[in-house]
Scaffold this motif. Structure first.
Motif, mmCIF file in Angstrom:
data_model
loop_
_atom_site.group_PDB
_atom_site.id
_atom_site.type_symbol
_atom_site.label_atom_id
_atom_site.label_comp_id
_atom_site.label_asym_id
_atom_site.label_seq_id
_atom_site.Cartn_x
_atom_site.Cartn_y
_atom_site.Cartn_z
ATOM 1 N N ILE A 116 7.939 -2.908 -7.246
ATOM 2 C CA ILE A 116 8.326 -1.824 -8.162
ATOM 3 C C ILE A 116 8.763 -2.408 -9.499
ATOM 4 O O ILE A 116 8.393 -1.893 -10.565
ATOM 5 C CB ILE A 116 9.418 -0.948 -7.532
ATOM 6 N N ASN A 117 9.505 -3.501 -9.471
ATOM 7 C CA ASN A 117 9.911 -4.168 -10.717
ATOM 8 C C ASN A 117 8.696 -4.744 -11.447
ATOM 9 O O ASN A 117 8.615 -4.683 -12.683
ATOM 10 C CB ASN A 117 10.928 -5.268 -10.440
ATOM 11 N N THR A 172 1.015 9.873 -10.759
ATOM 12 C CA THR A 172 1.009 9.451 -9.352
ATOM 13 C C THR A 172 0.029 8.307 -9.196
ATOM 14 O O THR A 172 -1.144 8.430 -9.547
ATOM 15 C CB THR A 172 0.601 10.618 -8.428
ATOM 16 N N ILE A 173 0.531 7.191 -8.668
ATOM 17 C CA ILE A 173 -0.259 5.987 -8.488
ATOM 18 C C ILE A 173 -0.460 5.783 -6.996
ATOM 19 O O ILE A 173 0.499 5.837 -6.217
ATOM 20 C CB ILE A 173 0.473 4.742 -9.037
ATOM 21 N N THR A 174 -1.698 5.531 -6.570
ATOM 22 C CA THR A 174 -1.986 5.236 -5.175
ATOM 23 C C THR A 174 -2.608 3.855 -5.079
ATOM 24 O O THR A 174 -3.590 3.552 -5.756
ATOM 25 C CB THR A 174 -2.942 6.282 -4.578
ATOM 26 N N SER A 183 8.561 7.299 -3.965
ATOM 27 C CA SER A 183 7.651 6.236 -3.577
ATOM 28 C C SER A 183 7.633 6.024 -2.071
ATOM 29 O O SER A 183 8.676 6.085 -1.423
ATOM 30 C CB SER A 183 8.070 4.929 -4.262
ATOM 31 N N ASP A 184 6.424 5.766 -1.536
ATOM 32 C CA ASP A 184 6.274 5.302 -0.155
ATOM 33 C C ASP A 184 6.527 3.805 -0.098
ATOM 34 O O ASP A 184 6.830 3.260 0.947
ATOM 35 C CB ASP A 184 4.843 5.532 0.349
ATOM 36 N N LYS A 186 0.866 -1.182 0.000
ATOM 37 C CA LYS A 186 0.000 0.000 0.000
ATOM 38 C C LYS A 186 0.900 1.228 0.000
ATOM 39 O O LYS A 186 1.978 1.214 0.570
ATOM 40 C CB LYS A 186 -0.895 0.009 1.231
ATOM 41 N N GLY A 187 0.452 2.268 -0.640
ATOM 42 C CA GLY A 187 1.236 3.490 -0.668
ATOM 43 C C GLY A 187 1.056 4.235 -1.974
ATOM 44 O O GLY A 187 0.139 3.966 -2.746
ATOM 45 N N THR A 188 1.968 5.162 -2.216
ATOM 46 C CA THR A 188 1.908 6.021 -3.389
ATOM 47 C C THR A 188 3.243 5.986 -4.124
ATOM 48 O O THR A 188 4.294 5.975 -3.494
ATOM 49 C CB THR A 188 1.597 7.474 -2.967
#
Length: 123
Positions: free
Chosen positions: A93-94, A120-122, A85-86, A62-64
């Motif tokens: 990420i990969n 920005t992705i949440t 990134s959080d 979870k995060g942004t």
């Protein structure tokens, strides 16, 4: 003879018509490209395929993330760069990078055009 020409002409138009409609639009304005990329990426992240894969391997993530997505002439993603990134899970990420790099947008750009869009992705 005129009837045969007419039949051939109509047949040609009927055959070429779906091909012309199937072509992806060519976008020229940077703002339109940015809006279209954002809309399509939102749809990708809400698709059942993506949510299944994420739920299977990365349920706790979870995060942004703030990313730069590069798009080239034929609508392919040329680059995916994580700006901030959080999320600290490198495997996720990969996974995101591979998933986006394999995406092809539903538009084209003019020859020799490239755009970089910050997104920005949440999760």
């Amino acid at each position: 003879m005129q009837i045969i020409r007419l039949v051939f002409g109509l047949t040609f138009l009927l055959l070429i018509s779906p091909v012309m409609h199937a072509q992806r639009p060519v976008l020229t304005d940077e703002e339109v490209v940015s809006e279209t990329v954002t809309k399509e990426i939102d749809e990708v992240f809400q698709s059942s395929d993506f949510t299944k894969k994420k739920a299977k391997k990365y349920t706790d993530v979870k995060g942004t993330m703030v990313v730069d997505i590069g798009v080239v002439q034929n609508g392919k993603v040329s680059s995916f760069f994580k700006v901030d990134s959080d999320i600290k899970n490198i495997d996720f990420i990969n996974f995101m990078s591979d998933y986006i790099l394999n995406h092809k947008f539903q538009f084209k750009l003019q020859k020799q055009q490239r755009y970089k869009i910050r997104y920005t992705i949440t999760f």
